[in-house]
Design an enzyme around this catalytic site. Structure first.
Site, mmCIF file in Angstrom:
data_model
loop_
_atom_site.group_PDB
_atom_site.id
_atom_site.type_symbol
_atom_site.label_atom_id
_atom_site.label_comp_id
_atom_site.label_asym_id
_atom_site.label_seq_id
_atom_site.Cartn_x
_atom_site.Cartn_y
_atom_site.Cartn_z
ATOM 1 N N HIS A 644 39.821 42.124 49.460
ATOM 2 C CA HIS A 644 39.332 41.647 50.748
ATOM 3 C C HIS A 644 38.246 40.609 50.435
ATOM 4 C CE1 HIS A 644 41.540 44.812 52.736
ATOM 5 N NE2 HIS A 644 40.953 45.727 51.967
ATOM 6 N N THR A 672 46.883 44.979 46.700
ATOM 7 C CA THR A 672 47.359 45.900 47.734
ATOM 8 C C THR A 672 46.935 45.557 49.150
ATOM 9 O OG1 THR A 672 45.434 47.308 47.310
ATOM 10 C CG2 THR A 672 47.496 47.856 46.153
ATOM 11 N N GLU A 673 45.840 44.804 49.321
ATOM 12 C CA GLU A 673 45.323 44.612 50.688
ATOM 13 C C GLU A 673 44.672 43.232 50.814
ATOM 14 O OE1 GLU A 673 42.826 47.842 51.961
ATOM 15 O OE2 GLU A 673 44.060 49.356 50.958
ATOM 16 N N LEU A 674 45.378 42.181 50.490
ATOM 17 C CA LEU A 674 44.783 40.845 50.424
ATOM 18 C C LEU A 674 44.565 40.252 51.810
ATOM 19 C CD1 LEU A 674 43.902 38.290 48.912
ATOM 20 C CD2 LEU A 674 46.325 37.633 48.797
#
Length: 774
Positions: A644, A672-674
């Protein structure tokens, strides 16, 4: 030379109108250049972005090992056709935001509610992979359930029919305080404790409304909020003494959730006269999250005096139930110690919500008529025989698929099969209470049976109780309650929590089966100061949602305070606090045991790109699991880095360094969570370009520094800038590839170019503008 790089329009086409044919353009040409063809005309950025293919088409073409995924909300995906169409067209893997987390799925009794998960799996095309997110975290865990497992054993000594959980002033007000009862409402005037006014000459609570404005009962309320939820589908009793300043007084009982004021029910109105009387009401709630009881006093003007409040589970006054605690209500999802045989019959626990005012019951299927009831038998065998000469009560609820069919109670010696106490119950298609008193006359009777072999039918049976009949009370008695607590030992807590962890991982993994092959087993295990979260006092920092980590109090450690760290509403629970480092190895062992064969198991963490020390601590965490699990081999397949980031706060040097360090582990590596935040919902063209550059840089760095064999992929975290996707995460931001109206942003181009390793739009021609308007 590419002429479309040097030819400029003398008059710009607005691009926002229906066609450039409606807005004749005049073009200048370089000296010495002949007539300009339409294919040589340059495209504007908006036209270029519109002409890009879907993201997953480029991923398949240029990076077959790099799976491009999307983190999404299941409600948006299932309920919004436009959202689903864009997600399906562009991405190769989906990660659910919250639908698969412990707090969402695990219910207050430990069972799994998988309705949303099933709907999501049904909606996702089979060629799109799903990433399991997640098994073990320090937040969004069903804290109330987990804390209840380690809570002290509560011993109740009472001659009341109420297992009273209101103690001290919360019940009798004798020490001069309200004991936790509080009041509110437009029609409330005051709440006081009045000494010497109670029925026995001690203190009581007085509730006064404004009188002239008396109307709806709820306009004046007095409530008590518990630290944990009531048990769903159980019988509770509210009992109290009361009188009113008005002969026509009324009090109304109700329950609710004390945080969101939902899950309301149990309404019952009592007529309160001017002399002391005892009032009692029984109810069953099917809600999972009730934690407040209320006495509403707004309907009739006056002052209400209340004393000796008892509230709790109903104690059976008719028998001492010796089946209690052995799942004879089948709410644990099993048949407990009950067994069956005969006539090719079968017995199974029902589907959820088929029980009698509860989730589960047992289903007895007799496929054909038998000679007698005993042709098919459902039996419970005791460790000790019944007492000769004693009277017992059998009680259960039952129904049949066929009216006038029946079942039979019997008792038996399990060695020689001699029996007695035979009694048949005729059933209908509606639930029927079956109750029978039986006096044991034979030695060594150690088995009871529900025989169901006479009629070909399916029988539902629930809430079986059996025990010694209690003698009825012949005179009024003063009821009293004593509650003591016995804390569980550290080993007892460890055992019960490991069982709960295994049950959760097993239940979820086996339910989804082969549909999910990649799993986030442990999420965010390292604190920002590089310690194992929840172990050795490491509770500092914040989680990825900015919520503060809160250390448990001593009462919480002993299971006495079920409100521990739930103030954020985020379900904090530190598995490592109770299980030590074993929590990590066990989580992976269970995942390896129960997930589909060939599954890839990941650890996931945030801020690794900006905190090299945290990255090093995470790698050591992975090494520990690999070296200390019971399989004797490395068990962690991959490491996930969330990423993030902000467009202005991240550098290529930081990204490269992180990926190189991760690659050196030899593990699969996944982003995993860009997302790339801009700090605003109304970014400028320059900010949008910078955001695109960061997305492209991350994809290019990943490909450059992570060997193909270790490339698991990159997941973009949420689809668009629509506020519905950012109620909690990156609120008032614009971090995604699609804008609030689901139109492609500049960042879409950056991701595609990052995948391809080149500016794809350089291959477009001037005629491609028409695709924008097709």
């Amino acid at each position: 030379m590419k002429f479309n790089k040097i030819i400029f329009p003398a008059l710009a086409c607005t691009l926002m109108l229906g066609s450039c044919d409606d807005n004749k353009m005049e073009w200048g040409t370089p000296d010495g250049h002949g007539e300009i063809s339409e294919s040589e005309m340059p495209l504007a950025l908006k036209e270029k972005i519109a002409n890009y293919d879907y993201i997953k088409a480029y991923a398949a073409q240029y990076t077959p090992n790099l799976i491009v995924g999307l983190g999404l909300g299941t409600d948006e995906y299932i309920g919004n056709a436009d959202y689903k169409a864009i997600a399906d067209a562009n991405f190769q893997m989906f990660t659910t935001g919250n639908a698969m987390k412990h707090q969402t799925v695990v219910q207050s009794d430990g069972t799994l509610k998988l309705t949303t998960v099933d709907a999501f799996l049904e909606a996702v095309p089979t060629d799109i992979q799903i990433y399991g997110h997640n098994f073990i975290w320090h937040t969004q865990q069903n804290q109330n359930y987990l804390k209840s497992l380690i809570a002290p054993q509560m011993n109740i000594e009472s001659d009341s029919n109420v297992a009273n959980i209101l103690t001290g002033d919360a019940s009798d007000f004798n020490n001069g305080t309200s004991g936790g009862w509080s009041s509110w409402g437009d029609n409330k005037e005051e709440q006081t404790i009045e000494n010497g006014i109670g029925e026995d000459g001690t203190a009581c609570m007085a509730l006064k409304n404004k009188g002239d404005n008396a109307g709806a009962a709820y306009t004046a309320q007095c409530g008590y909020t518990f630290d944990t939820y009531l048990q769903a589908n159980k019988e509770y009793i509210i009992k109290f003494k009361a009188k009113s300043s008005s002969n026509a007084g009324k009090l109304q009982f109700q329950y609710q959730n004390g945080t969101n004021y939902g899950s309301q029910g149990g309404y019952n109105t009592f007529d309160i006269g001017s002399t002391w009387n005892t009032y009692e009401y029984e109810f069953i709630t099917t809600y999972e999250d009730v934690n407040r009881i209320i006495l509403n006093f707004g309907e009739v003007g006056g002052t209400y005096y209340i004393d000796d409040i008892e509230f709790g589970l109903k104690i059976d006054d008719t028998m001492t139930n010796i089946l209690a605690g052995d799942n004879s209500d089948f709410e644990g999802g099993t048949k407990g110690s009950w067994g069956s045989w005969g006539n090719s019959s079968s017995t199974n626990v029902s589907a959820k919500e088929e029980g009698y005012k509860s989730d589960y019951c047992v289903v007895l299927v007799n496929p054909s008529d038998g000679d007698d009831y005993y042709a098919a038998q459902f039996a419970y065998t005791f460790n000790e025989p019944l007492a000769v000469g004693e009277t017992y009560i059998i009680q259960f609820y039952a129904k049949s698929t066929i009216n006038s069919s029946g079942v039979q109670f019997a008792s038996q010696n399990s060695n020689d099969y001699s029996g007695e106490g035979y009694h048949a119950f005729t059933l209908s298609t509606d639930w029927t209470l079956c109750e029978y008193e039986y006096t044991c006359t034979k030695e060594n009777i150690d088995r009871i049976l529900i025989n169901f072999g006479k009629n070909a039918a399916t029988f539902h049976v629930d809430n079986i109780k059996f025990g010694l009949k209690k003698e009825p009370q012949t005179k009024a008695v003063t009821r009293s309650t004593t509650i003591t607590y016995i804390p569980k030992t550290a080993q007892e807590k460890k055992t019960v929590l490991l069982n709960a962890m295994e049950s959760w991982i097993k239940g979820m993994a086996e339910h989804v089966g082969d549909r999910i092959k990649d799993w986030d087993v442990i999420n965010e295990p390292i604190t920002d100061n590089c310690q194992w979260r929840g172990i050795d006092g490491a509770f500092g920092g914040t989680d990825s949602e900015g919520k503060a980590d809160i250390a448990p109090t001593e009462d919480a450690v002993n299971g006495l305070n079920l409100n521990w760290s739930n103030e954020t509403g985020n379900g904090h629970f530190y598995w490592g606090y109770y299980l030590g480092k074993e929590y990590a190895t066990k989580a992976f062992e269970y995942a390896r045991q129960y997930c589909a064969q060939g599954s890839r198991l990941f650890v996931n963490e945030y801020n690794l790109e900006t905190n090299p020390n945290k990255l090093a601590a995470l790698i050591e965490f992975v090494k520990y699991i690999d070296q200390n699990n019971s399989t004797g081999a490395a068990i962690v397949d991959g490491i996930g880095t969330q990423m993030h980031v902000t467009a202005s706060g991240i550098t290529k040097e930081q990204i490269d360094a992180m990926f190189k360090t991760l690659a050196a582990t030899g593990k699969l590596i996944r982003v995993t969570e860009l997302d790339v935040a801009l700090g605003t919902t109304t970014p400028s063209a320059e900010q949008l370009a910078a955001q695109s550059d960061v997305y492209q840089m991350i994809f290019e760095s990943y490909k450059e520094n992570i060997p193909e064999a270790q490339q698991s992929g990159i997941t973009i975290w949420t689809l668009s800038d629509n506020p519905d996707e950012h109620q909690y995460w990156l609120k008032d931001q614009s971090p995604n590839l699609f804008d609030a109206n689901y139109a492609r942003k500049h960042a879409y181009k950056g991701v595609c170019d990052g995948i391809a390793g080149k500016d794809i739009s350089e291959g477009f021609t001037g005629t491609d503008w028409e695709k924008v308007y097709e």
